[in-house]
Design a protein around this motif. Structure first.
Motif, PDB file in Angstrom:
ATOM      1  N   PRO A 249       0.838  -1.204   0.000  1.00  0.00           N
ATOM      2  CA  PRO A 249       0.000   0.000   0.000  1.00  0.00           C
ATOM      3  C   PRO A 249       0.870   1.250   0.000  1.00  0.00           C
ATOM      4  O   PRO A 249       1.954   1.263   0.593  1.00  0.00           O
ATOM      5  N   PHE A 250       0.403   2.300  -0.660  1.00  0.00           N
ATOM      6  CA  PHE A 250       1.175   3.552  -0.618  1.00  0.00           C
ATOM      7  C   PHE A 250       0.301   4.797  -0.492  1.00  0.00           C
ATOM      8  O   PHE A 250       0.826   5.865  -0.165  1.00  0.00           O
ATOM      9  N   ALA A 251      -1.021   4.723  -0.724  1.00  0.00           N
ATOM     10  CA  ALA A 251      -1.817   5.953  -0.647  1.00  0.00           C
ATOM     11  C   ALA A 251      -3.271   5.682  -0.280  1.00  0.00           C
ATOM     12  O   ALA A 251      -3.859   4.680  -0.693  1.00  0.00           O
ATOM     13  N   VAL A 252      -3.828   6.621   0.479  1.00  0.00           N
ATOM     14  CA  VAL A 252      -5.273   6.655   0.731  1.00  0.00           C
ATOM     15  C   VAL A 252      -5.805   7.901   0.034  1.00  0.00           C
ATOM     16  O   VAL A 252      -5.259   8.998   0.196  1.00  0.00           O
ATOM     17  N   LEU A 253      -6.860   7.715  -0.749  1.00  0.00           N
ATOM     18  CA  LEU A 253      -7.384   8.805  -1.576  1.00  0.00           C
ATOM     19  C   LEU A 253      -8.817   9.088  -1.136  1.00  0.00           C
ATOM     20  O   LEU A 253      -9.729   8.317  -1.450  1.00  0.00           O
ATOM     21  N   ALA A 254      -8.981  10.149  -0.378  1.00  0.00           N
ATOM     22  CA  ALA A 254     -10.309  10.467   0.161  1.00  0.00           C
ATOM     23  C   ALA A 254     -10.988  11.499  -0.728  1.00  0.00           C
ATOM     24  O   ALA A 254     -10.348  12.119  -1.575  1.00  0.00           O
ATOM     25  N   THR A 255     -12.299  11.667  -0.523  1.00  0.00           N
ATOM     26  CA  THR A 255     -13.042  12.650  -1.316  1.00  0.00           C
ATOM     27  C   THR A 255     -13.863  13.567  -0.414  1.00  0.00           C
ATOM     28  O   THR A 255     -14.552  13.105   0.487  1.00  0.00           O
ATOM     29  N   SER A 256     -13.773  14.857  -0.682  1.00  0.00           N
ATOM     30  CA  SER A 256     -14.641  15.836  -0.012  1.00  0.00           C
ATOM     31  C   SER A 256     -15.609  16.363  -1.062  1.00  0.00           C
ATOM     32  O   SER A 256     -15.288  17.267  -1.823  1.00  0.00           O
ATOM     33  N   GLY A 257     -16.778  15.752  -1.109  1.00  0.00           N
ATOM     34  CA  GLY A 257     -17.763  16.127  -2.126  1.00  0.00           C
ATOM     35  C   GLY A 257     -17.705  15.164  -3.296  1.00  0.00           C
ATOM     36  O   GLY A 257     -17.040  15.437  -4.294  1.00  0.00           O
ATOM     37  N   THR A 258     -18.422  14.036  -3.161  1.00  0.00           N
ATOM     38  CA  THR A 258     -18.384  13.064  -4.265  1.00  0.00           C
ATOM     39  C   THR A 258     -19.258  13.561  -5.427  1.00  0.00           C
ATOM     40  O   THR A 258     -20.174  14.372  -5.236  1.00  0.00           O
ATOM     41  N   THR A 259     -18.963  13.033  -6.597  1.00  0.00           N
ATOM     42  CA  THR A 259     -19.544  13.550  -7.826  1.00  0.00           C
ATOM     43  C   THR A 259     -21.067  13.414  -7.859  1.00  0.00           C
ATOM     44  O   THR A 259     -21.755  14.358  -8.210  1.00  0.00           O
ATOM     45  N   VAL A 260     -21.565  12.256  -7.496  1.00  0.00           N
ATOM     46  CA  VAL A 260     -23.009  12.039  -7.649  1.00  0.00           C
ATOM     47  C   VAL A 260     -23.770  12.513  -6.411  1.00  0.00           C
ATOM     48  O   VAL A 260     -24.689  13.314  -6.504  1.00  0.00           O
ATOM     49  N   ARG A 261     -23.352  12.066  -5.238  1.00  0.00           N
ATOM     50  CA  ARG A 261     -24.170  12.338  -4.056  1.00  0.00           C
ATOM     51  C   ARG A 261     -23.681  13.517  -3.219  1.00  0.00           C
ATOM     52  O   ARG A 261     -24.344  13.918  -2.276  1.00  0.00           O
ATOM     53  N   GLY A 262     -22.439  14.007  -3.522  1.00  0.00           N
ATOM     54  CA  GLY A 262     -21.917  15.124  -2.726  1.00  0.00           C
ATOM     55  C   GLY A 262     -21.558  14.716  -1.306  1.00  0.00           C
ATOM     56  O   GLY A 262     -21.693  15.506  -0.367  1.00  0.00           O
ATOM     57  N   SER A 263     -21.071  13.486  -1.141  1.00  0.00           N
ATOM     58  CA  SER A 263     -20.715  13.011   0.204  1.00  0.00           C
ATOM     59  C   SER A 263     -19.300  13.432   0.580  1.00  0.00           C
ATOM     60  O   SER A 263     -18.421  13.530  -0.287  1.00  0.00           O
TER      61      SER A 263
ATOM     62  N   VAL B 270      -6.575  14.241  -0.720  1.00  0.00           N
ATOM     63  CA  VAL B 270      -8.018  14.487  -0.671  1.00  0.00           C
ATOM     64  C   VAL B 270      -8.469  15.159  -1.967  1.00  0.00           C
ATOM     65  O   VAL B 270      -7.926  16.199  -2.363  1.00  0.00           O
ATOM     66  N   ASP B 271      -9.433  14.535  -2.603  1.00  0.00           N
ATOM     67  CA  ASP B 271     -10.051  15.134  -3.783  1.00  0.00           C
ATOM     68  C   ASP B 271     -11.166  16.055  -3.300  1.00  0.00           C
ATOM     69  O   ASP B 271     -12.287  15.606  -3.018  1.00  0.00           O
ATOM     70  N   ALA B 272     -10.831  17.353  -3.193  1.00  0.00           N
ATOM     71  CA  ALA B 272     -11.843  18.343  -2.774  1.00  0.00           C
ATOM     72  C   ALA B 272     -12.214  19.212  -3.974  1.00  0.00           C
ATOM     73  O   ALA B 272     -12.564  20.382  -3.821  1.00  0.00           O
ATOM     74  N   ALA B 273     -12.125  18.602  -5.171  1.00  0.00           N
ATOM     75  CA  ALA B 273     -12.436  19.347  -6.395  1.00  0.00           C
ATOM     76  C   ALA B 273     -13.811  19.991  -6.271  1.00  0.00           C
ATOM     77  O   ALA B 273     -14.002  21.156  -6.597  1.00  0.00           O
ATOM     78  N   TRP B 274     -14.763  19.247  -5.754  1.00  0.00           N
ATOM     79  CA  TRP B 274     -16.142  19.734  -5.690  1.00  0.00           C
ATOM     80  C   TRP B 274     -16.445  20.375  -4.338  1.00  0.00           C
ATOM     81  O   TRP B 274     -17.102  21.401  -4.271  1.00  0.00           O
TER      82      TRP B 274
END
Ligand SMILES: Cc1ncc(COP(=O)(O)O)c(C=O)c1O
Length: 471
Positions: A221-235, A255-259
């Motif tokens: 393992p080398f990375a954890v990729l989290a999301t702040s604001g998912t594309t469909v549900r905004g979770s 952290v993918d906080a694009a949205w």
């Protein structure tokens, strides 16, 4: 025509286009690809047509474009109009430059740096550095590249064998992670999808299980990729808990906080990103909720040296980079060579409204999303399909008839909404149900435009139920 008079004419047409877009009329010309390509003349001529002909071409272009600043535009995660940002685009084009060196882009370099610094501060990232990129997809790629560099410090020179190297991501993540895993050389099957809870958030206990399973299987393992604001549900993933797991296993956390990045402005909603300061990197699209015209997107990393190493070319770019500007040339932190100035339009808008303006924009958007949700819940023909955390409103038409194929009805409904031309929303799938996802990320949306939208949805839905063709 003189250049100045020509530009005045162009501006007049653009202004008309923008003001016409505000009335709630057609926002999309209902014309198929085949018809449009048959009816317009797009050929590049042998002999030039002169500058005046460009005015006709501009008219043609405007007439056949989607009005993405109109109140009915709720389709992707962006839309709406910032006048200051349009001014920024114009000045950017007029001062045309590339962002690689301070020498060729002096004020633009400082403007971009000040934006990156403020974004990093908002995330409590200290003196982090970063770069503006071509979008959240590239921000996610940079996050993975930095993670790879941190785990395999020689990989930028010698390459690496990614066959057994794995990263962990929410099962509701954006598809760009799949592409990024391909580009960095681990392949998409080494991107392990972690289970989400009912609300679409990555589960820390499942992450822990997946990491331990991977280790038992001899994977690295080398990375954890989290999301702040998912594309469909905004979770929003629970960053603090995920970071604890990531750090326990010495993994990079991106952290993918694009949205969802705009939550950082808001005293009310910042808690959605609680723990962001524990991440190693994040991306944030100003061209989504903040309404800056595409493209405007940031990638921020705590350890700037890692990004610099990822983007390092030794002395190969001797014609650009010199020791004297070693610490100020932004090109040393970018995958691009020529890169446009995307900073000015954001900077002008930010200076216009301040942090407080962004916070109140978010309050307004959340208020409108609450309103839409309540109207849906109060309507017997509609149902919400998912819990709401952000401004994504996922719902579907259920009608009053029994034993109907609701997926078929909602797929047809979405087609009819697009053909109707007054509104645009996206079609997605949640838990096997075909749904309409409307997104509040456009300053022109009002409660009245949302009422008109739901009237349109219900009326078209009833037509489908009754087997009526579209009028
Ligand atoms: C959560 C999320 N991340 C990343 C992206 C990709 O961003 P971009 O279109 O700027 O590349 C999107 C696009 O919608 C997204 O929703």
């Amino acid at each position: 025509m003189e250049a100045e008079a020509f530009l005045d004419e162009v501006l007049a047409r653009v202004k008309t286009f923008l003001s016409e877009s505000q009335d709630n009329s057609m926002i999309r010309p209902n014309i198929s690809h085949d018809s449009l390509s048959r009816t317009v003349d797009l050929k590049l001529p042998i002999e030039g047509r002169g500058i005046n002909a460009a005015l006709d071409d501009i008219e043609l272009f405007l007439r056949n474009s989607v009005r993405t600043t109109a109140p009915g535009f709720m389709n992707p995660l962006w839309g709406g109009l910032s006048v200051a940002a349009i001014a920024g685009e114009l000045v950017t084009a007029a001062t045309n430059t590339a962002m690689y060196t301070y020498e060729i882009a002096p004020i633009a370099t400082l403007v971009e740096s000040s934006i990156l610094k403020r974004m990093a501060e908002l995330a409590d990232f200290g003196t982090a550095q970063g770069t503006l990129t071509t979008g959240g997809s590239n921000g996610n790629l940079l996050g993975l590249l930095c993670a790879r560099q941190a785990k395999f410090p020689l990989s930028n020179h010698t390459g690496f064998n990614g066959e057994n190297v794995v990263a962990f991501v929410s099962e509701e993540c954006h598809y760009s992670f799949g592409i990024a895993s391909n580009v960095i050389g681990i392949g998409s099957s080494n991107l392990i999808k972690v289970r989400c809870n009912q609300e679409g958030q990555m589960r820390p206990d499942s992450l822990e299980e997946e990491i331990e399973r991977a280790i038992r299987n001899g994977q690295t393992p080398f990375a954890v990729l989290a999301t702040s604001g998912t594309t469909v549900r905004g979770s929003f993933d629970p960053l603090r808990e995920l970071a604890t797991v990531a750090h326990k296993h010495h993994l990079w956390m991106h952290v993918d906080a694009a949205w969802g990045g705009s939550a950082l402005f808001s005293p009310t909603y910042r808690s959605l990103m609680d723990g962001i300061e524990l991440a190693d990197s994040f991306c944030w699209d100003a061209h989504k909720m903040m309404g800056i015209p595409l493209i405007c997107s940031a990638f921020i990393v705590k350890d700037a040296e890692i990004l610099r190493t990822v983007c390092s070319t030794g002395d190969d770019a001797h014609y650009l980079y010199h020791e004297s500007a070693e610490r100020v040339d932004l090109g040393r932190y970018s995958l691009q060579c020529g890169r446009r100035n995307d900073a000015l339009k954001l900077w002008l808008t930010w200076r216009e409204i301040g942090d407080a303006g962004w916070a109140s924009m978010l309050d307004t958007f959340m208020g409108l999303a609450d309103y839409l949700q309540h109207q849906i819940e109060a309507n017997e023909y509609l149902e919400m399909v998912s819990e709401r955390m952000w401004t994504n409103v996922c719902f579907r038409y259920v009608g009053v008839g029994q034993a109907q194929d609701l997926n078929q009805i909602n797929a047809e409904l979405r087609e009819r909404i697009i053909r109707d031309g007054r509104f645009m929303v996206s079609r997605s799938t949640v838990g096997g149900k075909i749904i309409l996802r409307s997104v509040i990320a456009n300053r022109s949306i009002t409660e009245q435009s949302l009422d008109a939208f739901l009237d349109c949805v219900v009326s078209l839905g009833k037509d489908i139920e009754r087997g009526l063709p579209q009028q």
